[in-house]
Write a protein that holds these residues in place. Sequence first.
Motif, PDB file in Angstrom:
ATOM      1  N   PHE A 181      -6.867  -5.487  -2.063  1.00  0.00           N
ATOM      2  CA  PHE A 181      -5.959  -4.738  -1.175  1.00  0.00           C
ATOM      3  C   PHE A 181      -4.681  -5.547  -0.931  1.00  0.00           C
ATOM      4  O   PHE A 181      -3.579  -5.011  -0.941  1.00  0.00           O
ATOM      5  N   ALA A 182      -4.849  -6.853  -0.692  1.00  0.00           N
ATOM      6  CA  ALA A 182      -3.677  -7.696  -0.388  1.00  0.00           C
ATOM      7  C   ALA A 182      -2.683  -7.678  -1.542  1.00  0.00           C
ATOM      8  O   ALA A 182      -1.474  -7.766  -1.327  1.00  0.00           O
ATOM      9  N   ARG A 183      -3.207  -7.543  -2.766  1.00  0.00           N
ATOM     10  CA  ARG A 183      -2.307  -7.471  -3.924  1.00  0.00           C
ATOM     11  C   ARG A 183      -1.795  -6.048  -4.152  1.00  0.00           C
ATOM     12  O   ARG A 183      -1.046  -5.809  -5.100  1.00  0.00           O
ATOM     13  N   GLY A 184      -2.249  -5.113  -3.312  1.00  0.00           N
ATOM     14  CA  GLY A 184      -1.793  -3.733  -3.430  1.00  0.00           C
ATOM     15  C   GLY A 184      -2.642  -2.904  -4.384  1.00  0.00           C
ATOM     16  O   GLY A 184      -2.277  -1.777  -4.718  1.00  0.00           O
ATOM     17  N   ILE A 185      -3.776  -3.433  -4.799  1.00  0.00           N
ATOM     18  CA  ILE A 185      -4.657  -2.704  -5.715  1.00  0.00           C
ATOM     19  C   ILE A 185      -5.612  -1.848  -4.888  1.00  0.00           C
ATOM     20  O   ILE A 185      -6.450  -2.361  -4.143  1.00  0.00           O
ATOM     21  N   GLY A 186      -5.433  -0.527  -4.991  1.00  0.00           N
ATOM     22  CA  GLY A 186      -6.288   0.392  -4.235  1.00  0.00           C
ATOM     23  C   GLY A 186      -6.045   0.352  -2.745  1.00  0.00           C
ATOM     24  O   GLY A 186      -6.914   0.771  -1.970  1.00  0.00           O
ATOM     25  N   CYS A 187      -4.899  -0.129  -2.324  1.00  0.00           N
ATOM     26  CA  CYS A 187      -4.620  -0.264  -0.882  1.00  0.00           C
ATOM     27  C   CYS A 187      -4.658   1.113  -0.213  1.00  0.00           C
ATOM     28  O   CYS A 187      -3.873   1.992  -0.548  1.00  0.00           O
TER      29      CYS A 187
END
Length: 158
Positions: free
Chosen positions: A9-15
């Motif tokens: 999530f922190a990397r924006g994956i599937g956030c």
Amino acid sequence: MNDTAWDAFARGIGCPLDAPRQRSNEHWEFVAQMSVSSLYLSANQTYRGHCQLIFDPRHVTRLDDLSADEWRALSLDLHLAQSAIMRTVKAEHVNVESLGNIVPHLHWHIIPRYRHDPRWGLPIWMNSFEQMADTRLSTKERDELVESLRRALAPAAI
Ligand SMILES: [Zn+2]
């Protein structure tokens, strides 16, 4: 929540907080579009008027990810949102928190506090969500509160 999911999530994956978002789901009800954020009424209304203000333009996890212009715009949104919430619910105090411990996408919890609330004098958060009081409004009560918040925000946003 395990570290792997949080890291993704922190990397924006599937956030789950990236725009576009659902207007209504088990977590919130859309209230208003602000300049660089969206305001949602939280489903759990133990603290009447509890809202989340979520940064819209892109995935960021923290305030220091913002440009100075983005921060100025977001802080204006936050001021307008908190002012509208407090005019609407007439709470005794308010907590404003940016945590991101579960979903690391920049958002604020705006939590009106009342002398009669279950955690007065303390943060609302417990070690697990199961320990926290969970108060749901009827659809009619929720819609009336959303409408009151929209009226309080107008004409600044909507
Ligand atoms: Zn995100």
